[in-house]
Design a protein around this motif. Structure first.
Motif, PDB file in Angstrom:
ATOM      1  N   ASP A 143      35.856  -7.432   6.640  1.00  8.50           N
ATOM      2  CA  ASP A 143      34.957  -7.366   5.670  1.00  8.50           C
ATOM      3  C   ASP A 143      33.440  -7.870   6.193  1.00  8.50           C
ATOM      4  OD1 ASP A 143      33.696  -7.590   3.079  1.00  8.50           O
ATOM      5  OD2 ASP A 143      34.223  -9.691   2.788  1.00  8.50           O
ATOM      6  N   CYS A 144      33.050  -6.937   7.007  1.00 14.16           N
ATOM      7  CA  CYS A 144      31.605  -7.339   7.947  1.00 14.16           C
ATOM      8  C   CYS A 144      31.452  -6.045   8.255  1.00 14.16           C
ATOM      9  CB  CYS A 144      32.024  -8.139   8.834  1.00 14.16           C
ATOM     10  SG  CYS A 144      32.585  -8.008  10.327  1.00 14.16           S
ATOM     11  N   LYS A 145      30.065  -5.681   9.011  1.00 13.22           N
ATOM     12  CA  LYS A 145      29.740  -4.790   9.653  1.00 13.22           C
ATOM     13  C   LYS A 145      30.108  -4.748  11.063  1.00 13.22           C
ATOM     14  CE  LYS A 145      25.517  -3.515   7.088  1.00 13.22           C
ATOM     15  NZ  LYS A 145      23.892  -3.703   7.152  1.00 13.22           N
ATOM     16  N   VAL A 146      30.309  -3.573  11.876  1.00 15.83           N
ATOM     17  CA  VAL A 146      30.914  -3.395  13.067  1.00 15.83           C
ATOM     18  C   VAL A 146      30.001  -2.290  13.794  1.00 15.83           C
ATOM     19  CG1 VAL A 146      33.267  -4.018  12.020  1.00 15.83           C
ATOM     20  CG2 VAL A 146      32.719  -1.761  12.632  1.00 15.83           C
ATOM     21  N   LEU A 147      29.889  -2.341  15.190  1.00 12.43           N
ATOM     22  CA  LEU A 147      29.407  -1.550  15.959  1.00 12.43           C
ATOM     23  C   LEU A 147      30.118  -1.313  17.161  1.00 12.43           C
ATOM     24  CD1 LEU A 147      26.720  -0.220  16.363  1.00 12.43           C
ATOM     25  CD2 LEU A 147      25.847  -2.016  17.944  1.00 12.43           C
ATOM     26  N   PRO A 148      31.059  -0.162  17.250  1.00 10.25           N
ATOM     27  CA  PRO A 148      31.411   0.203  18.413  1.00 10.25           C
ATOM     28  C   PRO A 148      30.226   0.905  19.492  1.00 10.25           C
ATOM     29  CG  PRO A 148      31.898   2.042  16.866  1.00 10.25           C
ATOM     30  CD  PRO A 148      31.002   0.710  16.168  1.00 10.25           C
ATOM     31  N   VAL A 149      30.158   0.234  20.722  1.00  7.16           N
ATOM     32  CA  VAL A 149      29.438   0.670  21.700  1.00  7.16           C
ATOM     33  C   VAL A 149      30.011   1.588  22.757  1.00  7.16           C
ATOM     34  CG1 VAL A 149      27.738  -0.267  23.399  1.00  7.16           C
ATOM     35  CG2 VAL A 149      28.109  -1.502  21.539  1.00  7.16           C
ATOM     36  N   PHE A 150      29.569   2.892  22.891  1.00  9.15           N
ATOM     37  CA  PHE A 150      30.309   3.752  23.673  1.00  9.15           C
ATOM     38  C   PHE A 150      29.711   3.686  25.292  1.00  9.15           C
ATOM     39  CE2 PHE A 150      30.498   5.293  19.436  1.00  9.15           C
ATOM     40  CZ  PHE A 150      31.963   5.408  19.149  1.00  9.15           C
TER      41      PHE A 150
END
Length: 334
Positions: free
Chosen positions: A217-224
């Protein structure tokens, strides 16, 4: 005469701006792009060294002859035995061309995005800086320092930082309130993550971790690790690590577009009948390829990338080149 031209850094998916310095038309160095909104005048070591591929590009060869050899090899096998491997190093336009080429020839088309996946709604870099809690999976400060800078800003703004690393030497641990060396599953289960939090990550232990992250229940950021992996995911479905290995096992001719895959996977690539690589400079994959076709470097072409937070960014030719680009080569192979 000295000249400065603006472009994008191709070293990872953060999408930093970069100035390229030319002297009498020859590239001699880089300089941070101070007005760029992503990095605001900061560049990491990878960004500063990103011109190395241009400075060490292949010498003159008979490209027409090499393309004929590629065409002969592809015509000599069943389409189902050919796999085209595109990359986050390719521009949006190149990936679309590769995908259409594969579809028209009934070849397999594959793409690997660090065992990660596409998330439709991701955190922005400003979301990280403004979060109450930041949960970091991977050594972001070391591997993606311009996103790491936003984590530092969050810390300065009073956020709590929780960091999971593969080793105790993780640079991100230096600013964390609490550190972990557990599995991702254990890390996520033990942390109190709410909707004021942001989770930033550049690896997973398994595909199950992606499901758990998506359910948060939050924002996520995958970093490639590559500049346009996010953009490629909007065009081609990424394969998992296990799916990639299975695909290699069932491939006779592997065609690699501007990537260095042999050091990325635990697979014996000598088992393949042929490896054909389109690359701008030497790497581990070109060294074991049966045919290597030189292509334009990122400094010699136009195109667009999508950075980790989903912004489409365009870049323009810095120096002209007589080399062919991927799209031009595909046109000749059609």
């Amino acid at each position: 005469m000295l000249e400065i031209k603006h472009t994008l850094c191709p070293s990872c998916s953060v999408g930093c701006g970069l100035n390229v310095v030319l002297n009498d038309g020859e590239i001699v160095g880089t300089f941070p792009y101070k007005r760029h909104p992503v990095n605001a005048g900061k560049n990491c070591l990878n960004g500063r060294n990103s011109i190395d591929c241009y400075l060490n590009k292949f010498g003159d060869v008979d490209v027409s002859k090499l393309i004929s050899e590629v065409s002969k090899e592809l015509d000599g096998v069943e389409a189902s035995d050919v796999t085209l491997l595109c990359s986050g190093n390719n521009s949006l336009e190149e990936i679309e061309a590769i995908a259409k080429f594969g579809e028209s020839k009934n070849y397999n088309v594959a793409f690997y995005a660090d065992n990660l996946k596409n998330f439709s709604d991701v955190a922005s870099y400003d979301d990280i800086a403004g979060a109450n809690k930041v949960f970091v999976i991977g050594d972001i400060l070391y591997e993606n320092p311009l996103i790491g800078r936003r984590i530092v800003h969050a810390k300065q703004n009073g956020a709590e930082i929780y960091a999971l690393g593969k080793t105790e030497k993780s640079v991100t641990f230096s600013i964390a309130d609490k550190t972990y060396n557990t599995s991702i599953d254990e890390f996520l289960s033990s942390c109190e993550i709410d909707n004021s939090s942001v989770v930033v990550f550049n690896y997973v232990d398994s595909q199950d971790d992606l499901i758990k992250i998506e359910e948060l229940d939050c924002k996520v950021l995958p970093v490639f690790s590559k500049s346009n992996s996010k953009g490629a995911l909007d065009i081609i479905d990424a394969k998992s690590l296990d799916e990639m290995i299975d695909m290699f096992e069932n491939t006779q001719v592997l065609v690699v577009f501007d990537d260095d895959v042999t050091c990325e996977f635990d697979f014996d690539f000598t088992k393949l009948s042929k490896i054909i690589t389109f690359a701008s400079c030497e790497n581990n994959t070109t060294k074991m390829s049966d045919i290597t076709v030189p292509i334009k470097t990122w400094l010699e072409k136009d195109g667009s990338f999508v950075n980790s937070m989903g912004d489409v960014q365009t870049f323009s030719t810095i120096v002209d080149s007589d080399e062919l680009g991927i799209i031009e080569i595909i046109d000749k192979l059609n």
